[in-house]
Design a protein around this motif. Sequence first.
Motif, PDB file in Angstrom:
ATOM      1  N   ILE A  17      -2.727  -2.573   0.353  1.00 47.88           N
ATOM      2  CA  ILE A  17      -2.036  -2.191   1.594  1.00 47.88           C
ATOM      3  C   ILE A  17      -2.696  -0.940   2.140  1.00 47.88           C
ATOM      4  O   ILE A  17      -2.880   0.043   1.422  1.00 47.88           O
ATOM      5  N   SER A  51      -2.880   2.005   5.351  1.00 45.67           N
ATOM      6  CA  SER A  51      -2.160   2.627   6.460  1.00 45.67           C
ATOM      7  C   SER A  51      -2.685   2.099   7.791  1.00 45.67           C
ATOM      8  O   SER A  51      -3.869   1.781   7.932  1.00 45.67           O
ATOM      9  N   ASP A  52      -1.794   2.035   8.771  1.00 45.11           N
ATOM     10  CA  ASP A  52      -2.181   1.585  10.106  1.00 45.11           C
ATOM     11  C   ASP A  52      -2.515   2.745  11.027  1.00 45.11           C
ATOM     12  O   ASP A  52      -2.583   2.577  12.242  1.00 45.11           O
ATOM     13  N   ASN A  85       5.555   3.673  10.390  1.00 46.45           N
ATOM     14  CA  ASN A  85       4.304   3.171  10.956  1.00 46.45           C
ATOM     15  C   ASN A  85       3.591   4.336  11.624  1.00 46.45           C
ATOM     16  O   ASN A  85       4.225   5.251  12.125  1.00 46.45           O
ATOM     17  N   VAL A  98       3.184  -6.101   2.172  1.00 44.81           N
ATOM     18  CA  VAL A  98       4.173  -5.081   2.510  1.00 44.81           C
ATOM     19  C   VAL A  98       5.577  -5.629   2.260  1.00 44.81           C
ATOM     20  O   VAL A  98       6.429  -4.954   1.673  1.00 44.81           O
ATOM     21  N   SER A 113       2.419  -5.238  12.939  1.00 43.03           N
ATOM     22  CA  SER A 113       3.242  -5.395  11.741  1.00 43.03           C
ATOM     23  C   SER A 113       3.906  -4.089  11.325  1.00 43.03           C
ATOM     24  O   SER A 113       3.377  -3.002  11.533  1.00 43.03           O
ATOM     25  N   ASP A 173       3.242  -0.729   7.274  1.00 45.23           N
ATOM     26  CA  ASP A 173       1.957  -0.596   6.575  1.00 45.23           C
ATOM     27  C   ASP A 173       1.737   0.838   6.079  1.00 45.23           C
ATOM     28  O   ASP A 173       1.327   1.050   4.933  1.00 45.23           O
ATOM     29  N   HIS A 174       1.997   1.816   6.928  1.00 47.73           N
ATOM     30  CA  HIS A 174       1.714   3.199   6.543  1.00 47.73           C
ATOM     31  C   HIS A 174       2.629   3.666   5.411  1.00 47.73           C
ATOM     32  O   HIS A 174       2.159   4.216   4.405  1.00 47.73           O
ATOM     33  N   GLN A 213       3.373  -7.742   7.049  1.00 48.06           N
ATOM     34  CA  GLN A 213       2.332  -8.286   6.185  1.00 48.06           C
ATOM     35  C   GLN A 213       2.966  -8.762   4.873  1.00 48.06           C
ATOM     36  O   GLN A 213       3.874  -8.103   4.341  1.00 48.06           O
TER      37      GLN A 213
END
Length: 370
Positions: free
Chosen positions: A227, A229-230, A303, A287, A206, A209-210, A284
């Motif tokens: 949310i 971070s990835d 990301n 997000v 996705s 996210d970050h 997401q």
Amino acid sequence: MAKSANEYLASGPRFGEGEVIERIESFRRRRPRLLDDHVTLAHGAGGKASAALVDAVFMEAFRNPLLESLGDGAVIDLPGGQRLAVSTDSFVVQPRRFPGGSIGELAVHGTCNDLAVAGAVPQWVSAAFVLEEGFAIAELKEIVADMAAAAEASGVQIVTGDTKVVPNGAADGLFITTTGVGVIPEGRQLSAASVRPGDKALLSGSMGDHGMAVMLARGDLAIEADIHSDTASVSPLVESLLAAAPSTRWLRDPTRGGVGTVCNELAQACGLGVLLEEDRLPVQPMVSGACELLGIDPLYVANEGKFIAVVAPDEAEAGLAALRSHPLGAEAAEVGEIVAEPAETVVVRTGFGGTRIVDMLVGDPLPRIC
């Protein structure tokens, strides 16, 4: 068979008859130019301003064949036949700790990821710290511990480094610069030059996210959302993909500037077009909602644990299955394909059947995200 520019774009309500080719040619000619007399925050956002700064200042001074690829790392051929990837990055994120990660984890993961998408297996990392006078030793220990844990989990060693201290107010607490070195397995070749029309674009998870996690962690906005971070090392996921799809053409991790900007860099580098399918782009719900409230397109949000891959058509299914079989790639999707026309342009086909051109990021909607 590759469709024409008119077939891709004429259905969009904003394009009238006769305008399509003119607009595409305008985009092709629109190379970033440095017009500013002073550095702005936009020059660090990873979009058009960043590209202009790099081209007019750094490329002008340092130009050489290794640098001209403008990848996230340089590929170096050693006299003995081995090939190494080398990458350098700096981390200035604010806040230094956010849901899902910290500046210490980013410093390791970001460098490992730049090596991984160059086709290398990350091995060694150096770390340099610029510390502001008055920075708490307890926080420094926590950040260094995060780096050590991330390095161990990523299979790399932090082997050298440097420390500088500057007066109070000169460094916003802490800046970290890392350099990584990785070994490229024999026979592995990844480059934009190998991309062909009909190749498929895979996204390992996705978007956004970050960037959204960091933005909301600042507390400047009255938005509450769960949310995270990835941030993660994508090296194991890259290796899974390359084992299943050995003819993979090109890889890149979409950090600053997001997926939209990275796809533009690919289109310009290979001289072809990138057609993305809007309804296949994974985002997401939280997000997506946060981006909508802020007026930000998720395609431009950073990301730190994802990558885009361009793979041969006959290996796309196997490559996607390999990504989805790994915990980091559970949300992987085939998001588009490479097309002959419109060349050097990124086009999104919307869920309503229309189309829109996606340019490189302009401005700086999310400062200090890495």
